[in-house]
Write an enzyme that holds these catalytic residues in place. Structure first.
Site, PDB file in Angstrom:
ATOM      1  N   TYR A   3       7.826   1.043   5.625  1.00  0.00           N
ATOM      2  CA  TYR A   3       8.897   0.165   6.142  1.00  0.00           C
ATOM      3  C   TYR A   3       9.303   0.619   7.525  1.00  0.00           C
ATOM      4  O   TYR A   3       9.475   1.827   7.774  1.00  0.00           O
ATOM      5  CB  TYR A   3      10.148   0.254   5.253  1.00  0.00           C
ATOM      6  CG  TYR A   3      10.031  -0.502   3.973  1.00  0.00           C
ATOM      7  CD1 TYR A   3      10.158  -1.885   3.942  1.00  0.00           C
ATOM      8  CD2 TYR A   3       9.799   0.165   2.777  1.00  0.00           C
ATOM      9  CE1 TYR A   3      10.054  -2.594   2.748  1.00  0.00           C
ATOM     10  CE2 TYR A   3       9.697  -0.521   1.581  1.00  0.00           C
ATOM     11  CZ  TYR A   3       9.822  -1.905   1.577  1.00  0.00           C
ATOM     12  OH  TYR A   3       9.709  -2.586   0.401  1.00  0.00           O
ATOM     13  N   HIS A 225       9.490   6.767   5.658  1.00  0.00           N
ATOM     14  CA  HIS A 225       9.405   7.683   6.802  1.00  0.00           C
ATOM     15  C   HIS A 225       7.929   7.983   7.058  1.00  0.00           C
ATOM     16  O   HIS A 225       7.164   8.177   6.104  1.00  0.00           O
ATOM     17  CB  HIS A 225      10.170   8.980   6.471  1.00  0.00           C
ATOM     18  CG  HIS A 225      10.410   9.851   7.662  1.00  0.00           C
ATOM     19  ND1 HIS A 225       9.414  10.635   8.201  1.00  0.00           N
ATOM     20  CD2 HIS A 225      11.512  10.051   8.425  1.00  0.00           C
ATOM     21  CE1 HIS A 225       9.908  11.283   9.253  1.00  0.00           C
ATOM     22  NE2 HIS A 225      11.188  10.945   9.410  1.00  0.00           N
ATOM     23  N   ASP A 276     -18.157   7.051 -23.264  1.00  0.00           N
ATOM     24  CA  ASP A 276     -18.639   5.730 -23.669  1.00  0.00           C
ATOM     25  C   ASP A 276     -18.247   4.688 -22.621  1.00  0.00           C
ATOM     26  O   ASP A 276     -17.782   5.051 -21.537  1.00  0.00           O
ATOM     27  CB  ASP A 276     -18.168   5.367 -25.097  1.00  0.00           C
ATOM     28  CG  ASP A 276     -16.657   5.245 -25.181  1.00  0.00           C
ATOM     29  OD1 ASP A 276     -15.984   5.490 -24.163  1.00  0.00           O
ATOM     30  OD2 ASP A 276     -16.148   4.897 -26.264  1.00  0.00           O
TER      31      ASP A 276
END
Ligand code: COA
Ligand code: MG
Length: 304
Positions: A3, A225, A276
């Site tokens: 941001y 940040h 598997d």
């Protein structure tokens, strides 16, 4: 996903140095009410000035579920930008919120080649519980050429504010909504983006929170940040040990298929583990992520 407050020209400029996967220019919570207009102009400039190639470019608009006119003004300014790739939609409460973006895109992005990616933010209990219905309704409109839902994002602080959940360092109280949102994202083939770590100076807490999110199936995390970005990228990428183990599982499984077996035992340290088909799928996903991150895949075919 980093941001960047839309009201800070300094941080918008600084974001050009970031190697975050996505930059989110914010017009919502990090911008004071009286700065919205100036922030829109700064974000538009930030979008158009961002060097290409580079991180995906997103804008977090104000919530259409709140003051409709603020969200509408955001979209009028930013949607025409050809550099805009994604919209983060906060406080999504109904499919009407998404409709507003699609209606605007229909006028403002008519002949644009690439559709917008929509990242829907879950910030209330009703949003979480209604999200499957919202996704299905948006898909039923068939407007994917304009914009499509690509991810769900968990907004922890707003979610707590809306639900009376008391935030603790243990994150125990958020386990249910985070896991539930990640499950919905996976059910609809979407990416799941984990919450912001607001404790932005504590690197070891961030590392722990990232590990926790990855274990719950999140694909990435929001950052506030620039210093958080490298740790988030490291934590959400497979480690060298993960890649080695995945290569060994793939090799062991391929050998077992040659021997006409669906499951085989693989030595791991002092113990034996069963390999598997679902373990092959997990290993293949890890190897695919490693390739995207340009990591070296070890050749294990000559191991005893
Ligand atoms: N994007 C771009 N650059 C950022 C930044 C961000 N999110 N956060 C900090 N920086 C820059 C600073 O401007 C500073 O640049 P400089 O070295 O050129 O001076 C450098 O990174 C170091 O920053 P620092 O001094 O450690 O932090 P700060 O006190 O300037 O800012 C915050 C701390 C939390 C206020 C700031 O990081 C911030 O506003 N983050 C985003 C908040 C937000 O968007 N919230 C809404 C989403 S939840
Ligand atoms: Mg918020």
């Amino acid at each position: 996903m980093l941001y960047v407050p839309g009201s800070s020209e300094k941080m918008i400029k600084k974001s050009q140095e970031s190697d975050s996967d996505c930059i989110i220019f914010d017009l919502e919570d990090s911008v004071a009410a009286h700065r919205k207009g100036a922030a829109r102009e700064a974000v538009l400039h930030g979008l158009n000035a961002a060097p290409r190639p580079g991180p995906e470019l997103a804008v977090r608009i104000n919530p259409p579920s709140g003051d409709h006119s603020i969200a509408s003004d955001d979209l009028d300014i930013i949607l025409p930008s050809r550099q805009l790739q994604a919209i983060v939609m906060p406080k999504v409460e109904s499919s009407d919120d998404v409709k507003m973006v699609l209606d605007k895109a229909e006028h403002l992005r008519q002949d644009y080649d690439a559709p917008l990616s929509l990242i829907l933010s879950v910030e209330s209990a009703a949003s979480l519980l209604n999200m499957p219905h919202i996704i299905e309704e948006v898909r039923s409109w068939g407007k994917g050429h304009l914009a499509f839902i690509s991810a769900l994002l968990f907004a922890s602080e707003d979610y707590c504010a809306a639900t009376s959940i008391i935030r603790t360092k243990s994150r125990r109280e958020l386990l249910f909504p985070r896991a539930h949102m990640a499950t919905i994202a996976k059910a609809y083939g979407l990416a799941a983006i984990d919450m912001v770590c607001v404790d932005y100076k504590d690197a070891s807490y961030l590392a722990e929170e990232c590990r926790d999110g990855r274990e719950l199936g999140f694909d990435g995390k929001q950052a506030i940040h620039p210093a958080q970005v490298a740790e988030i990228q490291r934590a959400f990428s497979p480690s060298e040990a993960d890649v080695l183990r995945a290569a060994r599982i793939k090799h062991a499984y391929e050998q077992s298929v040659k021997d006409h077996k669906g499951a085989v035992g693989m030595k791991e340290g002092d113990s034996m583990v069963m390999i598997d088909a679902p373990m092959l799928k997990q290993a293949s996903d890890t190897l695919a992520k490693a390739r995207i991150g340009k990591m070296k895949i070890p050749d294990v075919s000559t191991e005893a």
